[in-house]
Write a protein that holds these residues in place. Structure first.
Motif, PDB file in Angstrom:
ATOM      1  N   VAL A 184       0.839  -1.209   0.000  1.00  0.00           N
ATOM      2  CA  VAL A 184       0.000   0.000   0.000  1.00  0.00           C
ATOM      3  C   VAL A 184       0.870   1.254   0.000  1.00  0.00           C
ATOM      4  CG1 VAL A 184      -1.647   1.341   1.356  1.00  0.00           C
ATOM      5  CG2 VAL A 184      -1.981  -1.121   1.081  1.00  0.00           C
ATOM      6  N   LEU A 185       1.960   1.245   0.762  1.00  0.00           N
ATOM      7  CA  LEU A 185       2.871   2.386   0.787  1.00  0.00           C
ATOM      8  C   LEU A 185       3.528   2.591  -0.575  1.00  0.00           C
ATOM      9  CD1 LEU A 185       4.597   1.902   4.276  1.00  0.00           C
ATOM     10  CD2 LEU A 185       2.897   3.635   3.631  1.00  0.00           C
ATOM     11  N   LEU A 186       3.886   1.477  -1.248  1.00  0.00           N
ATOM     12  CA  LEU A 186       4.485   1.556  -2.583  1.00  0.00           C
ATOM     13  C   LEU A 186       3.520   2.192  -3.577  1.00  0.00           C
ATOM     14  CD1 LEU A 186       6.737   0.807  -4.625  1.00  0.00           C
ATOM     15  CD2 LEU A 186       5.600  -1.412  -4.903  1.00  0.00           C
ATOM     16  N   VAL A 187       2.265   1.755  -3.529  1.00  0.00           N
ATOM     17  CA  VAL A 187       1.255   2.308  -4.434  1.00  0.00           C
ATOM     18  C   VAL A 187       1.054   3.796  -4.160  1.00  0.00           C
ATOM     19  CG1 VAL A 187      -1.179   2.234  -5.103  1.00  0.00           C
ATOM     20  CG2 VAL A 187       0.071   0.100  -4.730  1.00  0.00           C
ATOM     21  N   ALA A 188       0.913   4.142  -2.898  1.00  0.00           N
ATOM     22  CA  ALA A 188       0.677   5.540  -2.528  1.00  0.00           C
ATOM     23  C   ALA A 188       1.835   6.430  -2.958  1.00  0.00           C
ATOM     24  CB  ALA A 188       0.456   5.644  -1.016  1.00  0.00           C
ATOM     25  N   ALA A 189       3.067   5.963  -2.740  1.00  0.00           N
ATOM     26  CA  ALA A 189       4.237   6.750  -3.130  1.00  0.00           C
ATOM     27  C   ALA A 189       4.302   6.944  -4.639  1.00  0.00           C
ATOM     28  CB  ALA A 189       5.513   6.065  -2.624  1.00  0.00           C
ATOM     29  N   ALA A 190       4.033   5.875  -5.384  1.00  0.00           N
ATOM     30  CA  ALA A 190       4.090   5.956  -6.854  1.00  0.00           C
ATOM     31  C   ALA A 190       3.046   6.932  -7.388  1.00  0.00           C
ATOM     32  CB  ALA A 190       3.879   4.573  -7.459  1.00  0.00           C
ATOM     33  N   VAL A 191       1.833   6.853  -6.856  1.00  0.00           N
ATOM     34  CA  VAL A 191       0.763   7.743  -7.314  1.00  0.00           C
ATOM     35  C   VAL A 191       1.068   9.187  -6.944  1.00  0.00           C
ATOM     36  CG1 VAL A 191      -1.674   8.326  -7.013  1.00  0.00           C
ATOM     37  CG2 VAL A 191      -0.992   5.934  -7.273  1.00  0.00           C
ATOM     38  N   TRP A 192       1.596   9.411  -5.726  1.00  0.00           N
ATOM     39  CA  TRP A 192       1.896  10.779  -5.293  1.00  0.00           C
ATOM     40  C   TRP A 192       2.986  11.410  -6.159  1.00  0.00           C
ATOM     41  CZ3 TRP A 192       6.348  13.055  -3.154  1.00  0.00           C
ATOM     42  CH2 TRP A 192       6.163  14.353  -2.649  1.00  0.00           C
ATOM     43  N   VAL A 193       4.050  10.672  -6.420  1.00  0.00           N
ATOM     44  CA  VAL A 193       5.151  11.203  -7.236  1.00  0.00           C
ATOM     45  C   VAL A 193       4.663  11.496  -8.657  1.00  0.00           C
ATOM     46  CG1 VAL A 193       7.404  10.680  -8.261  1.00  0.00           C
ATOM     47  CG2 VAL A 193       6.943  10.073  -5.876  1.00  0.00           C
ATOM     48  N   PHE A 194       3.861  10.580  -9.207  1.00  0.00           N
ATOM     49  CA  PHE A 194       3.343  10.776 -10.569  1.00  0.00           C
ATOM     50  C   PHE A 194       2.432  12.002 -10.627  1.00  0.00           C
ATOM     51  CE2 PHE A 194       0.101   9.932 -13.861  1.00  0.00           C
ATOM     52  CZ  PHE A 194       0.931   9.840 -14.971  1.00  0.00           C
ATOM     53  N   ALA A 195       1.527  12.137  -9.668  1.00  0.00           N
ATOM     54  CA  ALA A 195       0.593  13.268  -9.649  1.00  0.00           C
ATOM     55  C   ALA A 195       1.348  14.594  -9.522  1.00  0.00           C
ATOM     56  CB  ALA A 195      -0.403  13.105  -8.502  1.00  0.00           C
ATOM     57  N   ARG A 196       2.409  14.590  -8.745  1.00  0.00           N
ATOM     58  CA  ARG A 196       3.207  15.812  -8.565  1.00  0.00           C
ATOM     59  C   ARG A 196       3.857  16.243  -9.878  1.00  0.00           C
ATOM     60  NH1 ARG A 196       8.486  16.895  -6.343  1.00  0.00           N
ATOM     61  NH2 ARG A 196       8.503  18.856  -5.168  1.00  0.00           N
ATOM     62  N   LYS A 197       4.408  15.278 -10.624  1.00  0.00           N
ATOM     63  CA  LYS A 197       5.041  15.603 -11.899  1.00  0.00           C
ATOM     64  C   LYS A 197       3.998  16.024 -12.932  1.00  0.00           C
ATOM     65  CE  LYS A 197       8.247  15.966 -15.001  1.00  0.00           C
ATOM     66  NZ  LYS A 197       9.191  17.113 -14.984  1.00  0.00           N
ATOM     67  N   VAL A 198       2.848  15.370 -12.924  1.00  0.00           N
ATOM     68  CA  VAL A 198       1.778  15.750 -13.847  1.00  0.00           C
ATOM     69  C   VAL A 198       1.351  17.199 -13.584  1.00  0.00           C
ATOM     70  CG1 VAL A 198      -0.659  15.353 -14.419  1.00  0.00           C
ATOM     71  CG2 VAL A 198       0.922  13.421 -14.265  1.00  0.00           C
ATOM     72  N   GLY A 199       1.285  17.576 -12.310  1.00  0.00           N
ATOM     73  CA  GLY A 199       0.946  18.956 -11.969  1.00  0.00           C
ATOM     74  C   GLY A 199       1.965  19.933 -12.519  1.00  0.00           C
ATOM     75  N   ARG A 200       3.244  19.571 -12.464  1.00  0.00           N
ATOM     76  CA  ARG A 200       4.291  20.437 -13.006  1.00  0.00           C
ATOM     77  C   ARG A 200       4.169  20.568 -14.528  1.00  0.00           C
ATOM     78  NH1 ARG A 200       9.393  22.068 -11.539  1.00  0.00           N
ATOM     79  NH2 ARG A 200       8.379  22.416  -9.526  1.00  0.00           N
ATOM     80  N   ILE A 201       3.885  19.455 -15.202  1.00  0.00           N
ATOM     81  CA  ILE A 201       3.716  19.491 -16.662  1.00  0.00           C
ATOM     82  C   ILE A 201       2.526  20.367 -17.034  1.00  0.00           C
ATOM     83  CG2 ILE A 201       3.068  18.082 -18.661  1.00  0.00           C
ATOM     84  CD1 ILE A 201       4.772  15.850 -17.466  1.00  0.00           C
ATOM     85  N   ARG A 202       1.435  20.208 -16.307  1.00  0.00           N
ATOM     86  CA  ARG A 202       0.242  21.030 -16.556  1.00  0.00           C
ATOM     87  C   ARG A 202       0.559  22.508 -16.370  1.00  0.00           C
ATOM     88  NH1 ARG A 202      -4.227  23.039 -13.726  1.00  0.00           N
ATOM     89  NH2 ARG A 202      -6.187  22.958 -14.905  1.00  0.00           N
ATOM     90  N   SER A 203       1.325  22.820 -15.328  1.00  0.00           N
ATOM     91  CA  SER A 203       1.725  24.206 -15.087  1.00  0.00           C
ATOM     92  C   SER A 203       2.586  24.736 -16.220  1.00  0.00           C
ATOM     93  CB  SER A 203       2.477  24.286 -13.753  1.00  0.00           C
ATOM     94  OG  SER A 203       2.962  25.593 -13.521  1.00  0.00           O
ATOM     95  N   ASN A 204       3.485  23.904 -16.739  1.00  0.00           N
ATOM     96  CA  ASN A 204       4.344  24.325 -17.848  1.00  0.00           C
ATOM     97  C   ASN A 204       3.532  24.592 -19.105  1.00  0.00           C
ATOM     98  OD1 ASN A 204       6.560  24.070 -16.195  1.00  0.00           O
ATOM     99  ND2 ASN A 204       7.260  22.139 -17.062  1.00  0.00           N
ATOM    100  N   ILE A 205       2.566  23.722 -19.402  1.00  0.00           N
ATOM    101  CA  ILE A 205       1.719  23.926 -20.581  1.00  0.00           C
ATOM    102  C   ILE A 205       0.920  25.220 -20.449  1.00  0.00           C
ATOM    103  CG2 ILE A 205      -0.280  23.004 -21.838  1.00  0.00           C
ATOM    104  CD1 ILE A 205       0.811  20.199 -21.246  1.00  0.00           C
TER     105      ILE A 205
END
Length: 446
Positions: free
Chosen positions: A11-32
């Motif tokens: 569960v911790l692995l899943v949560a960490a993976a989703v959090w890191v991915f969501a954070r990077k997606v937010g940065r990409i969205r901000s760049n666009i």
């Protein structure tokens, strides 16, 4: 207790993976969102059709059928196989083993075997692509702009997919060996594996402890690899796996060769030609005063989405007549440079109003040279070639407009033409009143 710790770790692995991915997606969205506004919401029917045909069906890929088939196998196969992630995730959370097997019965074997065939096909296709890139050295996959990280990135992702598919097959082979030994909960799910069953005999003579370690090790590495792959995507050209869908949906629907006029310039031309009709000119684009584009914020959000969606396949550059004749222009490099500059600005510290501090650099000149831009003939070959409807020409034209209108930086031979257009409303050095004299002379000779 060990089972509970495994579930907590998962569960911790899943949560960490989703959090890191969501954070990077937010940065990409901000760049666009650094780009200017552009309204692209008309005709949703045509937009959904583009998405289905180009992103999902990969229609433009099939001008090279063999390569397209291999790419489709990798793309569709990898996506479909990862449907199995749902079962793996639920097994990890609840501490079960092949959770869906009791509910699907005999159909479960068919589904898993279908996944196995796809996994082997993806593995084989990735091997072929590695050979094409590194042994055959296809020209468009070995051009100067791909030196360094872009070439390594392509190889890494192919090798990563080979490893993931291999882990999937090894996991099933060890599982089958444990089924045959009727060991523990493995004995409750009897499944014949079409592909991994071929290598199962290699595991049959191993002890149950070793087999469990292999099966569990492959299981953990496979799911961990999927999460690593998920978080690698935003840093890779393979982000197009996700962005191809919104990019094709928001593609411009106007005729391909129709250029977008600048309202400021259009008003001036209409005023010069017809002062009374100038009131009918298009409205200004809000507060944007710069003619053309010098840097990433001068481009539209769709241009920036294009840059992130670029697959670096090189079809645009391969079809570019300027590139074919030895000019520096490479539409693929234009997209890669735009993405690199956007990342550079996005990584800079933003001020309270959301703008980045001036770093003394710009997309034009520091990344893309005038020699590249003036080599473009606006022939649309790059736009037509792109399998995910990216429009490099739209960026090129905006940069060229800045050169001409803001810097007066264009080939000297063009200055006379510009003067004629301004004074005579045509490229030729004739007064509008004398422009038809050639026809009169023809009539006199007749």
């Amino acid at each position: 207790m060990a089972q509970i710790l495994q579930q907590i770790l998962f569960v911790l692995l899943v949560a960490a993976a989703v959090w890191v991915f969501a954070r990077k997606v937010g940065r990409i969205r901000s760049n666009i969102n650094l780009g200017r506004e552009e309204e692209l919401k008309d005709n949703p029917g045509a937009r959904w059709r583009n998405t289905l045909l180009m992103a999902l069906g990969q229609k433009r890929m099939f001008d090279k059928p063999m390569v397209a088939l291999l790419h489709f196998i990798v793309y569709a196969g990898f996506i479909i196989i990862n449907v199995e992630i749902l079962e793996i995730v639920l097994d990890g959370i609840f501490g079960t083993h092949r959770l869906f097997a009791p509910y699907l019965g005999g159909f479960y074997s068919f589904v898993i075997n279908f996944f196995e065939v796809l996994a082997f096909s993806v593995l084989a296709a990735c091997v072929v692509f590695l050979i094409r890139r590194n042994a055959v050295r296809v020209k468009r996959l070995n051009m100067p702009e791909l030196k360094g990280w872009p070439r390594s990135d392509a190889n890494y992702i192919l090798m990563f997919e080979i490893v993931l598919m291999s882990l999937f097959l090894i996991m099933n082979a060890a599982d089958k060996a444990l089924q045959m030994q009727e060991y523990g909960h493995y004995a409750h799910v009897q499944t014949n594996f079409w592909i991994s069953g071929i290598i199962t005999p290699l595991f049959q003579n191993l002890g149950t402890g070793t087999l469990v370690a292999i099966e569990r090790g492959a299981w953990w590495l496979h799911i961990a690899g999927i999460f690593v792959f998920l978080n690698y995507l935003p840093y890779s050209k393979h982000l197009h796996i996700i962005l191809a869908f919104p990019n094709t949906y928001f593609a411009r629907l106007k005729p391909q060769a129709q250029m977008t006029n600048m309202p400021e310039i259009q008003r001036e031309v209409l005023f010069a030609m017809d002062p009374g009709g100038a009131a009918n000119a298009p409205a200004d684009e809000g507060g944007h005063k710069r003619f053309g584009a010098k840097d990433v914020p001068d481009l539209t959000w769709k241009n920036l989405l294009d840059a992130y969606t670029c697959t670096e396949c090189g079809r645009c550059t391969e079809q570019c007549p300027a590139n074919q004749t030895g000019k520096l222009l490479s539409p693929r490099k234009i997209m890669m440079d735009t993405r690199d500059r956007m990342e550079e600005i996005g990584n800079a510290k933003l001020s309270a109003d959301g703008t980045a501090a001036d770093d003394g650099k710009s997309l034009l000149h520091d990344y893309i040279t005038t020699e590249e831009l003036w080599a473009c003939t606006s022939c649309q070959a790059c736009v037509q070639a792109c399998p995910v409807l990216i429009d490099p020409l739209h960026i090129i034209n905006q940069l060229k407009r800045y050169l001409a209108l803001e810097e007066s930086n264009q080939p000297a031979e063009w200055n006379g033409m510009y003067s004629n257009v301004e004074n005579n409303f045509a490229p030729w050095k004739f007064s509008p009143d004398d422009r038809a004299n050639w026809a009169v002379e023809l009539n006199e000779k007749a």
